[in-house]
Design a protein around this motif. Structure first.
Motif, PDB file in Angstrom:
ATOM      1  N   PRO A 137      -4.651   2.791  -1.125  1.00 17.61           N
ATOM      2  CA  PRO A 137      -3.605   3.493  -1.865  1.00 17.61           C
ATOM      3  C   PRO A 137      -3.244   2.752  -3.141  1.00 17.61           C
ATOM      4  O   PRO A 137      -3.231   1.527  -3.165  1.00 17.61           O
ATOM      5  N   GLY A 138      -2.990   3.516  -4.173  1.00 15.44           N
ATOM      6  CA  GLY A 138      -2.645   2.904  -5.439  1.00 15.44           C
ATOM      7  C   GLY A 138      -3.865   2.595  -6.277  1.00 15.44           C
ATOM      8  O   GLY A 138      -3.747   1.999  -7.354  1.00 15.44           O
ATOM      9  N   LEU A 139      -5.047   2.977  -5.818  1.00  7.95           N
ATOM     10  CA  LEU A 139      -6.271   2.695  -6.574  1.00  7.95           C
ATOM     11  C   LEU A 139      -6.191   3.317  -7.961  1.00  7.95           C
ATOM     12  O   LEU A 139      -5.769   4.448  -8.115  1.00  7.95           O
ATOM     13  N   GLY A 140      -6.607   2.571  -8.971  1.00  9.44           N
ATOM     14  CA  GLY A 140      -6.512   3.038 -10.345  1.00  9.44           C
ATOM     15  C   GLY A 140      -7.641   3.985 -10.719  1.00  9.44           C
ATOM     16  O   GLY A 140      -8.719   3.946 -10.120  1.00  9.44           O
ATOM     17  N   VAL A 239       5.195  -8.744  -1.301  1.00  9.38           N
ATOM     18  CA  VAL A 239       5.521  -7.320  -1.405  1.00  9.38           C
ATOM     19  C   VAL A 239       5.237  -6.665  -0.055  1.00  9.38           C
ATOM     20  O   VAL A 239       4.466  -7.198   0.749  1.00  9.38           O
ATOM     21  N   VAL A 286      -4.922  -4.963 -12.877  1.00  6.36           N
ATOM     22  CA  VAL A 286      -4.192  -3.730 -13.189  1.00  6.36           C
ATOM     23  C   VAL A 286      -5.156  -2.552 -13.312  1.00  6.36           C
ATOM     24  O   VAL A 286      -4.821  -1.422 -12.985  1.00  6.36           O
ATOM     25  N   PRO A 290      -3.071  -0.142 -10.726  1.00  9.65           N
ATOM     26  CA  PRO A 290      -2.036  -0.136 -11.761  1.00  9.65           C
ATOM     27  C   PRO A 290      -0.652  -0.554 -11.262  1.00  9.65           C
ATOM     28  O   PRO A 290       0.124  -1.137 -12.009  1.00  9.65           O
ATOM     29  N   LEU A 291      -0.357  -0.301  -9.988  1.00  7.80           N
ATOM     30  CA  LEU A 291       0.979  -0.654  -9.501  1.00  7.80           C
ATOM     31  C   LEU A 291       1.222  -2.161  -9.508  1.00  7.80           C
ATOM     32  O   LEU A 291       2.374  -2.606  -9.435  1.00  7.80           O
ATOM     33  N   LEU A 292       0.172  -2.952  -9.591  1.00  8.73           N
ATOM     34  CA  LEU A 292       0.356  -4.401  -9.636  1.00  8.73           C
ATOM     35  C   LEU A 292       1.056  -4.855 -10.911  1.00  8.73           C
ATOM     36  O   LEU A 292       1.545  -5.978 -10.983  1.00  8.73           O
ATOM     37  N   ALA A 293       1.094  -4.017 -11.913  1.00 11.51           N
ATOM     38  CA  ALA A 293       1.737  -4.400 -13.172  1.00 11.51           C
ATOM     39  C   ALA A 293       3.207  -4.763 -12.962  1.00 11.51           C
ATOM     40  O   ALA A 293       3.754  -5.604 -13.664  1.00 11.51           O
ATOM     41  N   GLN A 294       3.863  -4.140 -11.968  1.00 17.33           N
ATOM     42  CA  GLN A 294       5.292  -4.404 -11.732  1.00 17.33           C
ATOM     43  C   GLN A 294       5.523  -5.737 -11.048  1.00 17.33           C
ATOM     44  O   GLN A 294       6.647  -6.256 -11.039  1.00 17.33           O
ATOM     45  N   MET A 295       4.488  -6.267 -10.417  1.00 19.46           N
ATOM     46  CA  MET A 295       4.668  -7.398  -9.512  1.00 19.46           C
ATOM     47  C   MET A 295       4.875  -8.696 -10.289  1.00 19.46           C
ATOM     48  O   MET A 295       4.246  -8.925 -11.315  1.00 19.46           O
ATOM     49  N   LYS A 296       5.758  -9.551  -9.764  1.00 16.02           N
ATOM     50  CA  LYS A 296       5.997 -10.840 -10.406  1.00 16.02           C
ATOM     51  C   LYS A 296       4.892 -11.823 -10.042  1.00 16.02           C
ATOM     52  O   LYS A 296       4.531 -11.963  -8.875  1.00 16.02           O
TER      53      LYS A 296
END
Lengths: 375, 108, 484
Positions: A137-140, A239, A286, A290-296
């Motif tokens: 899930p979340g695959l770009g 996360v 990313v 792409p959702l990894l962009a939010q991660m610190k």
């Protein structure tokens, strides 16, 4: 003072695995380990227990790797039982992501060739984007597809190191920290290992000193041409679980942290990080998710792989100094089971395990030009 | 539970309204989110990812990372180095944050 | 994004950074000062530009002194980068330095020929049972709140620990009408005896001493309950602080409190210097690591200077003098001034600094934090707040043969959280030293690497775009996807 059967030089993943394996064979072992801030490839490992794609240039390596992977559950269970530490082995299969049709084609061809070489005992499949997105899930959108193999998995490499230290000690191994080994000299009854602060005697010695193996091996007539190859890794914050499978360069740990590692740099003995390399790794991550962009990003490190000239392990007993062995590789996690269960008994005096012959250092004398490592 | 802290500003000083876990609070402008939450009555502002232990602001200067909260939909923000803004929505952070799948838009 | 090259870049807008920037700008150097806050002043002069007269009066003369320092900086012509969270200081563009920082959701970079790290001090960790409970903050945190819209306790508060900041805070609270339930002080008659050996230095710092005594006298006269020689702190509570317990002369005391402010001194915030692999030495009087510097504050990393509390605790005035010396050292190194001019300008600051530092041995001895409050005897106490690692688990891996903090970190995750060892580093060094029977200097410290502050993967990825746009200044390494 009790006599020691084997001195293991190096308390990293290779040394401590061999020490534990020797303990299981009833041998008394002393492990000489470096200082707290030494270069330690063991602390810079990604944690993959990985088979697919390895050994394309040397099929025996694929076989050797497979032989470790299949034994890994037994190793994990033994460590759990003997130390109480769960090294978090998970073998759900793993993905190698592809970002173009050409990459997919290349990958498929290479894996099929390996499969053929290994007589078909090499499960893998190529998945397109839609099929992949169902598993990841979340695959770009940039990901075209991936190769999947159910042989693959991951483990907690630091827990593994801790468990190997604990298990080896429970089997009687003595670990001596802060040792820098200068020389291995023949002596009555075997060999004397001289360090900056002491000397240690035993009939057998294992050189498992990572990048330090080259110089020590030369003293006993062994050729272990290892060089540092830097990999940089990003560690994100914890996360909620979303990635159920490891990929070659992104995985989610049991703690929930996201680990991203993706560089091969020829920079000598420099385990620092470079902003441009970290940024490129981040960008590639990313692209995949792409959702990894939010991660610190919480921390980053560089670690020096112990890379031989052709990228494959070196396992060899010295002819000039029988009883002295060299053991080095850059996949200390994947090969840990082989080291504990197959290499250690050989070092203890047993027969060499099947499939280990191609990894003798003698191969480097057969005047091959130095190959770009493929893994 | 009563508030641990209170603010003291002149009567006409500018104020903003922020929301914390759904409840509105009027706080002096220019305050950090952490200070505003403490003055609004908060004690714990998050629970830890591993042990689910309640934590609140500790150092107030950006060094301890205890004051991580979600601000305007963005998680893991240090409340003590973020000034309040009128209309800000703050939520306490329970355990590990959830990464939200972004809509598949133009790739970077 | 732009590739500016400054003469001097300074990290930290406290007294050291402000003084360095002001002096360097006056000598016509191109100077930039970066700081995480929205306005200059650092921690000690926080929010001073917006503070009204009554708050300045409440906070006292040391705070008030900052107003002039900030004014001088603002008028100096140095560039000011507020709201900048510096995540890397790098020598990759040798001989220049690159600072990378995030602001407004993006990462930016600037370069400088010289760096001055004026990153100040942080509170010493106080690992006692219950220190992680909501309702437990540091005295420094309470001071920051005081400077932020006059935020004060709304419940009776207990101040616990030792050190001048504790009494200053108490005095400020008294004047603000805040009910202080108790001051629980760990200072003992033995501390006074040991400090007395340094009384000469103390007398040189008579104004400082007199100030401290005045605060104590005021607190006593107001009837604030004082407990001296307190030991073995523990904070009770399940989900929040409920009470502080402690020993006085072996009798266990208990004070109900939902707000406990802890303080046992401050220590250098030296992560930047560590990340540059600068040499440090363990200071047994100050019980912390200090970067090794020359007389100008320059590290063994050429071109990088440390000034202020980040070099070793000395207080705000000393920090300003060190800032001036670092600026002079950097200017001379740049060739902006010659050695003679540098030495002439340095005379005043050096003399002031020497005078200001003479009281340090006395204060360090008098307010030496308890052993048991630095290395918890109770195995259950949390040492690493971020990763929730206990003292007991650390002791267990030392028994496994772990020689230092980095292997301990690998085996326990201690130090792997977002604070990257700021709140556990000293504890871990001293705990391992104690367990192994070695000196802290032999044990070492965590390896510190960027990011010095977290940034998002998206912000980091943005750096790659910038590198693609900007002219290459050094051949970048070629990362590529690793086949398995």
């Amino acid at each position: 003072m009790d006599a020691v059967d084997v001195i293991v030089i190096g308390g990293g993943l290779v040394g401590s695995a061999i020490a534990y394996g020797l303990g299981r064979c009833g041998r008394r072992v002393t492990v000489l380990d470096g200082a707290d801030d030494a270069f330690r490839a063991a602390r810079g490992n990604f944690g993959l227990v990985w088979v697919q794609g390895k050994g394309a240039a040397l099929p025996p390596y694929a076989t050797w790797t497979r032989g470790s992977q299949t034994r890994w559950p037994a190793l994990a269970a033994a460590l759990r039982e003997e130390t109480g530490i769960d090294v978090q082995l998970r073998q759900p299969g793993g993905f190698h992501l592809c970002f173009s049709d050409a990459q997919m084609q290349q990958r498929a061809t290479m894996l099929q060739a390996l499969c053929d070489e290994l007589g078909g005992d090499y499960p893998f499949a190529m998945l397109g984007h839609a099929e992949l997105a169902a598993k990841l899930p979340g695959l770009g959108p940039r990901v075209v597809g991936a190769s999947y193999s159910d042989m693959d998995g991951h483990v907690n490499p630091l827990k593994l190191l801790r468990a190997l230290h604990a298990a080896a000690q429970r089997r009687g191994a003595r670990f001596v920290a802060g040792q820098q080994v200068d020389a291995i000299e023949p002596a009555a009854g075997g060999y004397t290992v001289r360090t900056q602060t002491g000397r240690f005697d035993a009939p057998r010695v294992v050189i498992a000193a990572g990048l330090g193996s080259r110089a020590l091996a030369a003293q006993v007539g062994l050729n272990v041409p290892v060089r540092p190859n830097r990999g940089e890794v990003l560690i994100g914050e914890r996360v909620a679980p979303f990635l159920d499978y490891p990929t070659t360069y992104i995985r989610q740990t049991e703690e929930g942290t996201i680990q991203i590692g993706d560089s091969h740099e020829d920079v000598g003995f420099d385990d620092g990080v470079r902003a441009d390399v970290l940024a490129a790794i981040a960008q590639h991550a990313v692209h995949a998710f792409p959702l990894l962009a939010q991660m610190k990003l919480v921390r980053a490190w560089g670690a020096l792989r112990v890379m031989s000239s052709d990228g494959f392990p070196v396992y060899q007993e010295s002819e000039r100094c029988p009883g002295v062995f060299a053991a080095t590789c850059h996949s200390g996690v994947t090969l840990a089971a082989a080291h504990v269960l197959r290499v250690a008994p050989w070092i203890a005096g047993g027969a060499a395990p099947a499939g280990i012959e191609p990894f003798s250092g003698a191969r480097f004398e057969r005047a091959q030009p130095s190959l770009q490592p493929v893994h | 539970m009563e508030s641990l802290f209170r603010t003291d500003v002149p009567a006409g000083a500018p104020r903003v309204t922020i929301e914390f876990d759904g409840a509105p609070f009027s706080v002096p402008a220019g305050l950090s989110v952490a200070a505003a939450l403490l003055a609004a009555g908060a004690r714990a502002t998050r629970t830890t990812p591993s042990g689910h232990a309640p934590r609140g602001p500790y150092c107030m200067m950006g060094v301890c990372f205890e004051c991580l909260v979600e601000i305007d939909g963005v998680a893991s923000r240090q409340a003590c180095v973020t000034p309040v803004r009128d209309g800000m929505r703050v939520r306490s952070q329970h355990g590990a944050r959830v990464l939200r799948v972004v809509a598949e838009g133009p790739s970077r | 994004m732009t590739d500016d090259l400054y003469d001097i870049a300074i990290v930290g807008a406290g007294p050291a950074g402000l003084a360095a920037a002001t002096l360097a700008a006056a000598q016509r150097a191109r100077v930039v000062l970066l700081d995480e806050q929205a306005s200059p002043g650092g921690q000690i002069y926080r929010a001073i530009a917006d503070a009204g007269a009554s708050r300045i009066d409440l906070l006292g003369p040391d705070y008030a002194a900052g107003a002039e320092r900030v004014r001088a900086f603002v008028g100096s012509g140095a560039r000011y980068e507020p709201n900048a969270s510096v995540w890397q200081a790098s020598a990759e563009d040798d001989p220049h330095y690159t600072l990378r920082y995030t602001r407004d959701g993006g990462s930016r970079a600037l370069r400088a020929k010289r760096l001055i790290l004026a990153t100040g001090a942080i509170e010493r960790p106080f690992p006692v049972p219950g220190w992680t409970l909501p309702g437990v903050l540091t005295a420094g945190a309470a001071q920051i709140l005081l400077k932020s819209a006059g935020t004060t306790p709304a419940v009776p508060v207990v101040l616990a620990g030792c050190g001048p900041l504790l009494y200053l805070l108490g005095w400020q609270y008294l004047r603000a009408g805040v009910p202080i339930r108790a001051i629980v002080d760990t200072t003992t008659p033995d501390d006074y005896r040991r400090a007395f050996a340094h009384i000469g230095g103390a007398l040189a710092g008579l104004p400082t001493l007199a100030k401290g005594l005045r605060y104590l006298r005021t607190l006593k006269r107001a009837g604030v309950p004082f407990h001296r020689g307190a030991r073995a702190f523990a904070i009770e509570g399940d989900t929040a602080a409920r009470a502080l317990t402690f020993d006085v002369q072996r009798a266990r005391q208990r004070i109900d409190a939902s707000l406990v402010l802890l303080h046992q001194g401050v220590v250098p915030h030296s992560h930047f210097a560590w990340s540059l692999r600068a040499q440090h030495r363990w200071d047994d009087a100050q019980l912390c690591w200090r970067p090794v510097t020359d007389a100008w504050g320059e590290l063994d990393v050429r071109g990088v200077f440390v000034a202020g509390d980040a070099a070793g605790i000395g207080g705000a005035q000393a920090a300003a003098e060190q800032g001036r010396l670092a600026a002079l050292g950097a200017l001379a190194g740049l060739g902006a001034i010659d050695a003679a001019r540098r030495d002439a300008l340095a005379g005043g600051p050096r003399a002031s600094l020497a005078k200001l530092m003479r009281i340090r041995p006395f204060l360090d001895a008098l307010y030496r934090p308890n052993d048991e409050h630095r290395v918890p005897a109770d195995d259950a106490v949390t040492v690493c707040r971020c990763e929730e690692v206990s003292a007991g688990e650390l002791r267990e891996v030392v028994r496994l043969g772990v020689p230092g903090p980095n292997q301990a970190k690998a085996f326990t995750r201690c130090g792997m959280g977002p604070c990257q060892g700021r709140l556990c580093g000293l504890t871990v060094t001293e705990l391992i030293a104690r367990e192994r029977g070695a000196a802290p200097s032999a044990i070492g410290h965590y390896r510190i690497r960027p990011p010095l502050k977290p940034l998002t993967i998206g912000e980091l990825a943005g750096v790659a775009d910038q590198a693609a746009d900007a002219p290459a200044s050094a051949p970048p390494a070629q990362p590529h996807a690793a086949p398995a």
